[in-house]
Design a protein around this motif. Structure first.
Motif, PDB file in Angstrom:
ATOM      1  N   LEU A   1       4.136  -9.811   3.624  1.00  0.00           N
ATOM      2  CA  LEU A   1       3.632  -8.553   4.173  1.00  0.00           C
ATOM      3  C   LEU A   1       4.581  -8.010   5.224  1.00  0.00           C
ATOM      4  O   LEU A   1       5.249  -8.786   5.915  1.00  0.00           O
TER       5      LEU A   1
ATOM      6  N   TYR B   1      -0.389   0.057   9.518  1.00  0.00           N
ATOM      7  CA  TYR B   1       0.104   0.350   8.179  1.00  0.00           C
ATOM      8  C   TYR B   1       1.326  -0.481   7.787  1.00  0.00           C
ATOM      9  O   TYR B   1       1.286  -1.234   6.808  1.00  0.00           O
TER      10      TYR B   1
ATOM     11  N   ASN C   1       0.933  -4.283   7.185  1.00  0.00           N
ATOM     12  CA  ASN C   1       0.058  -4.780   6.119  1.00  0.00           C
ATOM     13  C   ASN C   1       0.476  -4.347   4.717  1.00  0.00           C
ATOM     14  O   ASN C   1      -0.294  -4.506   3.765  1.00  0.00           O
TER      15      ASN C   1
ATOM     16  N   SER D   1       4.969 -14.342   4.817  1.00  0.00           N
ATOM     17  CA  SER D   1       3.611 -13.891   4.505  1.00  0.00           C
ATOM     18  C   SER D   1       3.580 -12.941   3.312  1.00  0.00           C
ATOM     19  O   SER D   1       2.522 -12.714   2.729  1.00  0.00           O
TER      20      SER D   1
ATOM     21  N   ILE E   1       2.629  -5.833  -4.143  1.00  0.00           N
ATOM     22  CA  ILE E   1       2.047  -4.569  -4.594  1.00  0.00           C
ATOM     23  C   ILE E   1       3.086  -3.455  -4.521  1.00  0.00           C
ATOM     24  O   ILE E   1       3.176  -2.609  -5.417  1.00  0.00           O
TER      25      ILE E   1
ATOM     26  N   LEU F   1      -8.245  -0.104   0.054  1.00  0.00           N
ATOM     27  CA  LEU F   1      -8.648  -1.505  -0.079  1.00  0.00           C
ATOM     28  C   LEU F   1      -7.982  -2.186  -1.269  1.00  0.00           C
ATOM     29  O   LEU F   1      -7.696  -3.387  -1.229  1.00  0.00           O
ATOM     30  N   THR F   2      -7.733  -1.431  -2.336  1.00  0.00           N
ATOM     31  CA  THR F   2      -7.072  -2.017  -3.506  1.00  0.00           C
ATOM     32  C   THR F   2      -5.638  -2.414  -3.193  1.00  0.00           C
ATOM     33  O   THR F   2      -5.018  -3.146  -3.969  1.00  0.00           O
ATOM     34  N   ARG F   3      -5.116  -1.937  -2.069  1.00  0.00           N
ATOM     35  CA  ARG F   3      -3.743  -2.274  -1.664  1.00  0.00           C
ATOM     36  C   ARG F   3      -3.713  -3.060  -0.363  1.00  0.00           C
ATOM     37  O   ARG F   3      -2.687  -3.140   0.302  1.00  0.00           O
ATOM     38  N   GLY F   4      -4.863  -3.610   0.010  1.00  0.00           N
ATOM     39  CA  GLY F   4      -4.911  -4.454   1.202  1.00  0.00           C
ATOM     40  C   GLY F   4      -4.881  -3.693   2.504  1.00  0.00           C
ATOM     41  O   GLY F   4      -4.488  -4.253   3.539  1.00  0.00           O
ATOM     42  N   LEU F   5      -5.306  -2.431   2.492  1.00  0.00           N
ATOM     43  CA  LEU F   5      -5.261  -1.588   3.682  1.00  0.00           C
ATOM     44  C   LEU F   5      -6.644  -1.033   3.989  1.00  0.00           C
ATOM     45  O   LEU F   5      -7.532  -1.032   3.135  1.00  0.00           O
ATOM     46  N   ARG F   6      -6.829  -0.516   5.214  1.00  0.00           N
ATOM     47  CA  ARG F   6      -8.077   0.137   5.604  1.00  0.00           C
ATOM     48  C   ARG F   6      -7.762   1.342   6.483  1.00  0.00           C
ATOM     49  O   ARG F   6      -6.740   1.375   7.174  1.00  0.00           O
TER      50      ARG F   6
ATOM     51  N   SER G   1       1.945  -4.934   1.347  1.00  0.00           N
ATOM     52  CA  SER G   1       2.219  -6.123   0.534  1.00  0.00           C
ATOM     53  C   SER G   1       3.479  -5.917  -0.301  1.00  0.00           C
ATOM     54  O   SER G   1       3.609  -4.931  -1.011  1.00  0.00           O
TER      55      SER G   1
END
Length: 410
Positions: free
Chosen positions: A218, A172, A175, A216, A180, A280-285, A177
């Motif tokens: 991130l 978490y 990753n 990066s 964001i 996913l809309t925030r670059g996470l899974r 951003s």
């Protein structure tokens, strides 16, 4: 010398308002305990900064307002997660810790006003457990870092619902951003652009950057005070809003750990699917390796609430008797007997957390009955070399202390 432009003057006024001497002193009080809990401690417990804080805070404030402040290089250490794979932890300077905490303290009222649910928690320092029944150590952080409401709801899920879903977010902090996160923070209130510029300037200074690689964009720093936690907490308010609606507020979130109760597996899968798509809309899974749909009976086996409560009550009884100089022979026998029964339990869920807790209580009782089990700790990927240290003459108590220190150093 700072540039004399309208934009700079506006930024200076904003930072001047934020960095008032009393608020910076308050920030130092907040971060000092956190700095004391770092994996590697300052030899003099930051006494040099503390004694000279009045003078140093004035200097820091002047540099910030003039646009001359430059963060120090953080000391980065590795802490093992599993199989030699490590997370990077930052050990900031006292100056940078005060600056970052002061900035985030300015955001805190707006962030808390925007929080959509009271079922999400983030802070290690705001609330302490109220009773022995509220205390638990089966989660992947010590009980004194938990809010009792968080634990209470977990136990209620196993009684009220047929299934309890346990999940978390993969990597978490690493990753998140910055771009964001800035948009998210800006949505809570209209913050001055210069203020946000400086906040993210500070955050970027904490990012682990090997060699001369470019930034990066991130990764929030993982440090031992609340400033980054509040930012990471606020990043998931959309998740909280969704869960509150879909589960009728029958969920809890501790940072990136998410648990909720449902009555059928179809509902559980739908919620997990939607959570993953929101992330996913925030670059996470979601971390599917740690995601579980547990029956109510399995949930009790997974979290081991009865075992934890027993150890808490016994630990407090030991504290009282040791303090009063009374015999603890009976407690030693009970703990040893209970541990034998515990070893028969299925080694799943939070079993390893409870296992380590037995070492803590045995050390407190100065009882060496766990000596033969130290090898299991090695198999649980905790302390390389612990067994060899012990075989070279370390007492059980010293060996246990080495274990406690090492899990923070690796």
């Amino acid at each position: 010398m700072s540039v004399n432009t309208p934009r700079f003057k506006n930024r200076s006024l904003t930072l001047d308002n934020c960095f008032q001497i009393p608020t910076m002193k308050k920030a130092w009080k907040q971060v000092r305990n956190g700095l004391r809990n770092q994996s590697i401690l300052d030899l003099y417990d930051y006494y040099d900064f503390h004694v000279n804080k009045d003078r140093l805070i004035v200097i820091i404030r002047d540099q910030v307002v003039k646009g001359d402040y430059r963060p120090n290089n953080s000391y980065v250490i590795r802490r093992e997660k599993k199989y030699g794979v490590c997370r990077h932890l930052q050990l900031p300077s006292a100056d940078d810790a005060v600056v970052l905490q002061t900035l985030v303290n300015k955001l805190e009222p707006s962030i808390k006003d925007a929080q959509p649910s009271n079922r999400a928690f983030y802070s290690r320092s705001h609330t302490k457990p109220k009773s022995e029944a509220d205390i638990d150590e089966s989660f992947p952080y010590p009980w004194w870092e938990l809010w009792p409401q968080f634990q209470k709801r977990i136990y209620e899920f196993s009684a009220e619902f047929k299934y309890v879903v346990v999940t978390d977010i993969a990597n978490y902090y690493d990753n998140i951003s910055f771009s964001i996160l800035r948009n998210v923070i800006s949505s809570y209130e209209k913050f001055d652009e210069g203020f946000l510029d400086f906040l993210f300037f500070m955050l970027e200074a904490f990012v682990w950057r090997p060699d001369y690689l470019p930034l990066s964009g991130l990764g929030l720093p993982q440090v031992e005070f609340d400033a980054p936690r509040l930012l990471a907490h606020s990043f998931l308010f959309e998740i909280d809003e969704y869960l509150s609606k879909e589960t009728n507020n029958n969920f809890v979130r501790w940072m990136d750990d998410i648990d909720f109760g449902v009555n059928d597996i179809v509902k559980a899968k739908k919620i997990l699917r939607d959570l993953d798509e929101i992330l996913l809309t925030r670059g996470l899974r979601l971390n599917m390796g740690k995601t579980k749909i547990l029956s109510s009976s399995k949930a009790k086996d997974y979290f081991l609430p009865d075992e934890n409560r027993y150890l808490t009550i016994m630990s407090k009884r030991l504290d009282r008797k040791i303090r009063d100089g009374r015999s603890i022979k009976y407690e030693k026998q009970k703990i040893k007997s209970r541990f034998g029964d515990f070893l028969e339990k299925s080694r799943e869920g939070r079993w390893d957390k409870v296992y380590k807790r037995y070492f803590t209580i045995a050390s407190k009782a100065k009882d060496s009955f766990l000596e033969p089990y130290i090898a299991i700790l090695n198999r649980m990927q905790q302390v390389d070399g612990l067994k060899s240290r012990y075989s070279k003459g370390f007492s059980f108590e010293n060996c246990h202390n080495q274990f406690r220190i090492a899990i923070y150093l690796i």
